[in-house]
Design an enzyme around this catalytic site. Structure first.
Site, PDB file in Angstrom:
ATOM      1  N   ARG A  56       0.803  -1.222   0.000  1.00 37.01           N
ATOM      2  CA  ARG A  56       0.000   0.000   0.000  1.00 37.01           C
ATOM      3  C   ARG A  56       0.838   1.276   0.000  1.00 37.01           C
ATOM      4  NH1 ARG A  56      -5.070  -1.179  -1.595  1.00 37.01           N
ATOM      5  NH2 ARG A  56      -5.943  -2.849  -0.377  1.00 37.01           N
ATOM      6  N   ASP A  57       2.037   1.221   0.553  1.00 34.84           N
ATOM      7  CA  ASP A  57       2.897   2.398   0.668  1.00 34.84           C
ATOM      8  C   ASP A  57       3.685   2.578  -0.627  1.00 34.84           C
ATOM      9  OD1 ASP A  57       4.621   4.436   1.354  1.00 34.84           O
ATOM     10  OD2 ASP A  57       5.732   3.268   2.836  1.00 34.84           O
ATOM     11  N   ILE A  58       3.464   3.679  -1.322  1.00 31.59           N
ATOM     12  CA  ILE A  58       4.183   3.935  -2.572  1.00 31.59           C
ATOM     13  C   ILE A  58       5.217   5.047  -2.422  1.00 31.59           C
ATOM     14  CG2 ILE A  58       2.341   3.074  -4.066  1.00 31.59           C
ATOM     15  CD1 ILE A  58       1.935   6.292  -4.544  1.00 31.59           C
TER      16      ILE A  58
END
Length: 144
Positions: A56-58
């Protein structure tokens, strides 16, 4: 023969498509170097998703050396987080006239193929779920 999506080549409408799975800064940087070793002015498509298989973390996109793509004349940006990728690319030396954004992946793929001159290669650098979707669109086959 490479595993699906990992430096896989597909031919579409007299154009070569080269898919490179790029799911973190190291992978993206390696993909960019592989592209540049084959083509100094590449046609590139960047697909960024943030689904569960991708993570989820970009925020890691800020650690990728996209500046190395500054000789690219046509960069197409797509995926669930296309706008985040576009902001990242905007902070490079790449001219805004050199890239287009299309959040709808299928449309973006066709747009990128259309912009790629015949007998040239379109390099698609995609996160995991983006790579799977891209393959399905290009081949008409689901992998999973």
């Amino acid at each position: 023969k490479p595993a699906f999506g990992r430096q896989e080549e597909i031919k579409v409408r007299d154009k070569n498509i080269f898919i490179l799975l790029s799911k973190n800064p190291t992978g993206f940087n390696q993909s960019i170097q592989a592209v540049l070793s084959k083509d100094k002015n590449p046609q590139v498509m960047l697909v960024l998703n943030d689904r569960i298989p991708d993570g989820r973390d970009i925020s890691w996109i800020w650690d990728v050396d996209f500046e190395n793509l500054n000789n690219s004349k046509n960069i197409t940006i797509s995926g669930d987080r296309a706008l985040d990728m576009a902001i990242r690319i905007k902070y490079t030396d790449i001219s805004e006239s050199s890239f287009t954004i299309n959040e709808r992946l299928e449309d973006a793929i066709h747009q990128a193929i259309d912009k790629t001159p015949k007998e040239q290669t379109l390099y698609i650098l995609a996160t995991y779920s983006g790579m799977l979707e891209t393959r399905q669109i290009l081949t008409g086959k689901k992998l999973l």
